[in-house]
Design a protein around this motif. Structure first.
Motif, PDB file in Angstrom:
ATOM      1  N   ARG A  84      51.538  34.637  31.296  1.00  0.00           N
ATOM      2  CA  ARG A  84      50.619  33.503  31.355  1.00  0.00           C
ATOM      3  C   ARG A  84      51.120  32.498  32.391  1.00  0.00           C
ATOM      4  O   ARG A  84      52.302  32.174  32.449  1.00  0.00           O
ATOM      5  N   GLY A  85      50.220  32.021  33.216  1.00  0.00           N
ATOM      6  CA  GLY A  85      50.591  31.087  34.270  1.00  0.00           C
ATOM      7  C   GLY A  85      50.763  31.755  35.619  1.00  0.00           C
ATOM      8  O   GLY A  85      50.814  31.071  36.652  1.00  0.00           O
ATOM      9  N   SER A  86      50.831  33.093  35.628  1.00  0.00           N
ATOM     10  CA  SER A  86      50.938  33.804  36.907  1.00  0.00           C
ATOM     11  C   SER A  86      49.598  33.764  37.625  1.00  0.00           C
ATOM     12  O   SER A  86      48.545  33.514  37.019  1.00  0.00           O
ATOM     13  N   VAL A  87      49.617  34.039  38.909  1.00  0.00           N
ATOM     14  CA  VAL A  87      48.423  33.908  39.749  1.00  0.00           C
ATOM     15  C   VAL A  87      47.269  34.772  39.248  1.00  0.00           C
ATOM     16  O   VAL A  87      46.112  34.348  39.232  1.00  0.00           O
ATOM     17  N   ASP A  88      47.572  35.996  38.809  1.00  0.00           N
ATOM     18  CA  ASP A  88      46.513  36.938  38.455  1.00  0.00           C
ATOM     19  C   ASP A  88      46.243  37.021  36.952  1.00  0.00           C
ATOM     20  O   ASP A  88      45.455  37.851  36.511  1.00  0.00           O
ATOM     21  N   TYR A  89      46.861  36.174  36.166  1.00  0.00           N
ATOM     22  CA  TYR A  89      46.734  36.271  34.701  1.00  0.00           C
ATOM     23  C   TYR A  89      45.278  36.133  34.247  1.00  0.00           C
ATOM     24  O   TYR A  89      44.753  37.023  33.560  1.00  0.00           O
ATOM     25  N   SER A  90      44.626  35.051  34.611  1.00  0.00           N
ATOM     26  CA  SER A  90      43.249  34.810  34.161  1.00  0.00           C
ATOM     27  C   SER A  90      42.294  35.865  34.698  1.00  0.00           C
ATOM     28  O   SER A  90      41.376  36.319  33.998  1.00  0.00           O
ATOM     29  N   LYS A  91      42.503  36.260  35.942  1.00  0.00           N
ATOM     30  CA  LYS A  91      41.634  37.260  36.568  1.00  0.00           C
ATOM     31  C   LYS A  91      41.722  38.596  35.824  1.00  0.00           C
ATOM     32  O   LYS A  91      40.700  39.223  35.525  1.00  0.00           O
ATOM     33  N   LEU A  92      42.935  39.017  35.504  1.00  0.00           N
ATOM     34  CA  LEU A  92      43.117  40.279  34.789  1.00  0.00           C
ATOM     35  C   LEU A  92      42.589  40.187  33.356  1.00  0.00           C
ATOM     36  O   LEU A  92      42.019  41.145  32.826  1.00  0.00           O
ATOM     37  N   GLN A  93      42.787  39.038  32.736  1.00  0.00           N
ATOM     38  CA  GLN A  93      42.298  38.817  31.374  1.00  0.00           C
ATOM     39  C   GLN A  93      40.778  39.003  31.323  1.00  0.00           C
ATOM     40  O   GLN A  93      40.251  39.720  30.460  1.00  0.00           O
ATOM     41  N   LYS A  94      40.067  38.380  32.244  1.00  0.00           N
ATOM     42  CA  LYS A  94      38.606  38.481  32.288  1.00  0.00           C
ATOM     43  C   LYS A  94      38.171  39.902  32.632  1.00  0.00           C
ATOM     44  O   LYS A  94      37.186  40.420  32.092  1.00  0.00           O
ATOM     45  N   ARG A  95      38.897  40.545  33.529  1.00  0.00           N
ATOM     46  CA  ARG A  95      38.540  41.894  33.981  1.00  0.00           C
ATOM     47  C   ARG A  95      38.612  42.897  32.839  1.00  0.00           C
ATOM     48  O   ARG A  95      37.707  43.698  32.632  1.00  0.00           O
ATOM     49  N   LEU A  96      39.687  42.835  32.071  1.00  0.00           N
ATOM     50  CA  LEU A  96      39.829  43.797  30.975  1.00  0.00           C
ATOM     51  C   LEU A  96      38.938  43.458  29.790  1.00  0.00           C
ATOM     52  O   LEU A  96      38.473  44.356  29.079  1.00  0.00           O
ATOM     53  N   ALA A  97      38.684  42.165  29.586  1.00  0.00           N
ATOM     54  CA  ALA A  97      37.760  41.776  28.518  1.00  0.00           C
ATOM     55  C   ALA A  97      36.360  42.312  28.809  1.00  0.00           C
ATOM     56  O   ALA A  97      35.618  42.692  27.895  1.00  0.00           O
ATOM     57  N   ALA A  98      35.987  42.354  30.091  1.00  0.00           N
ATOM     58  CA  ALA A  98      34.680  42.883  30.482  1.00  0.00           C
ATOM     59  C   ALA A  98      34.623  44.400  30.348  1.00  0.00           C
ATOM     60  O   ALA A  98      33.563  44.970  30.080  1.00  0.00           O
ATOM     61  N   LEU A  99      35.757  45.076  30.514  1.00  0.00           N
ATOM     62  CA  LEU A  99      35.801  46.538  30.421  1.00  0.00           C
ATOM     63  C   LEU A  99      35.846  47.021  28.969  1.00  0.00           C
ATOM     64  O   LEU A  99      35.301  48.085  28.643  1.00  0.00           O
ATOM     65  N   ALA A 100      36.468  46.243  28.112  1.00  0.00           N
ATOM     66  CA  ALA A 100      36.737  46.674  26.732  1.00  0.00           C
ATOM     67  C   ALA A 100      35.515  47.188  25.969  1.00  0.00           C
ATOM     68  O   ALA A 100      35.625  48.179  25.235  1.00  0.00           O
ATOM     69  N   PRO A 101      34.324  46.567  26.090  1.00  0.00           N
ATOM     70  CA  PRO A 101      33.180  47.074  25.326  1.00  0.00           C
ATOM     71  C   PRO A 101      32.830  48.530  25.611  1.00  0.00           C
ATOM     72  O   PRO A 101      32.249  49.208  24.750  1.00  0.00           O
ATOM     73  N   GLU A 102      33.200  49.039  26.791  1.00  0.00           N
ATOM     74  CA  GLU A 102      32.933  50.444  27.112  1.00  0.00           C
ATOM     75  C   GLU A 102      33.703  51.388  26.183  1.00  0.00           C
ATOM     76  O   GLU A 102      33.297  52.539  25.987  1.00  0.00           O
ATOM     77  N   PHE A 103      34.808  50.890  25.634  1.00  0.00           N
ATOM     78  CA  PHE A 103      35.662  51.739  24.802  1.00  0.00           C
ATOM     79  C   PHE A 103      35.727  51.239  23.362  1.00  0.00           C
ATOM     80  O   PHE A 103      36.685  51.512  22.638  1.00  0.00           O
ATOM     81  N   SER A 104      34.691  50.521  22.964  1.00  0.00           N
ATOM     82  CA  SER A 104      34.614  50.023  21.583  1.00  0.00           C
ATOM     83  C   SER A 104      34.699  51.179  20.595  1.00  0.00           C
ATOM     84  O   SER A 104      34.028  52.201  20.740  1.00  0.00           O
ATOM     85  N   GLY A 105      35.562  51.024  19.610  1.00  0.00           N
ATOM     86  CA  GLY A 105      35.741  52.069  18.610  1.00  0.00           C
ATOM     87  C   GLY A 105      36.727  53.150  19.011  1.00  0.00           C
ATOM     88  O   GLY A 105      37.100  53.992  18.188  1.00  0.00           O
TER      89      GLY A 105
END
Length: 261
Positions: free
Chosen positions: A159-180
């Protein structure tokens, strides 16, 4: 007469001010009065909590209302409609947590609870706050490991690194594809208590960001190859596990096999 009018208007003004300044009702929670309202509420977020109570005098009602104030921004609602109860197989006063990430309905039947207090309900809600991307901590770890979904896709980032928020949003957007299929978990490498989790994968905070996968049924773990952490690369990594190919590769944290001369 003039004096009487002054008194009347003064009382009216006091009454209006009292109404404006009065605090909202103690149970100022959304009332889910029919199935359409309940479905819309439950689908409004990754996690939604509904208190199925017959009335305000029900056992645990006041404690539930008090707990609801402490778990924001998790949406919390109330429902006494019997048609809605039947739709979700509710037969008695129950607190239910609906989760999209593992398509779960976690029920706490109050008739079975020996003791109900606000603090206990807060813990119950927070530990079951398993989202499409859940930040790992001592509380959410309970819900993660109690889930029927036993495979975790892990984003290790500081947390606090340059790409932290970007990666967080990116994987949160991908996660629904693998729900369950997978629970997507964020592990903050800058938290000292997470050093053990990093070490399990042979990592330190200096190595981050990285992506790993852990299957609790197999008790095995793998790291995605170093490089860009894109939606496509993580998607390919996940699919390699589902196709059985990842399981044929070396586990994370294991020493390289020595080649005999």
């Amino acid at each position: 007469m003039k004096t009487l009018l002054v008194v009347v208007f003064s009382l009216l003004a006091i009454s209006i001010l009292a109404d404006e300044e009065a605090p909202p009702p103690e149970d100022d929670l959304p009332q889910l009065t029919d199935l359409a309202a309940a479905e819309a509420f439950i689908n409004s977020d990754d996690v939604a909590v509904v208190g199925f109570f017959k009335g305000e005098e029900s056992y645990g009602y006041k404690e539930f209302v008090a707990a609801a104030k402490e778990v924001k921004p998790i949406p919390v609602g109330l429902c006494s409609d019997k048609e809605v109860w039947a739709n979700y197989s509710i037969t008695s006063d129950t607190i239910t947590i609906f989760r999209k990430a593992d398509d779960s309905q976690e029920n706490l039947q109050l008739a079975d609870a020996k003791k109900v207090d606000a603090d206990g309900l807060i813990r119950f809600i927070k530990m079951n706050n398993v989202r499409y991307l859940t930040e790992y901590n001592q509380v959410t770890a309970v819900g993660l490991f109690q889930s029927r979904v036993k495979t975790h896709l892990l984003l290790f980032a500081n947390r606090g690194s340059v790409d932290y928020s970007k990666l967080q949003k990116r994987l949160a957007a991908l996660a629904p594809e693998f729900s369950g299929k997978f629970l997507f978990v964020l592990v903050n490498g800058s938290v000292k208590g997470n050093a053990k989790s990093l070490g399990y994968f042979g990592l330190t905070s200096r190595d981050l960001p990285r992506v790993g996968l852990y299957d609790s049924d197999l008790d095995k773990k793998w790291l995605m190859a170093k490089g860009e952490i894109s939606k496509d690369s993580v998607r390919t990594f996940c699919k390699s596990f589902l196709d059985g190919e990842l399981q044929k590769t070396q586990q994370a944290g294991e020493p390289e096999a020595k080649t005999e001369l």
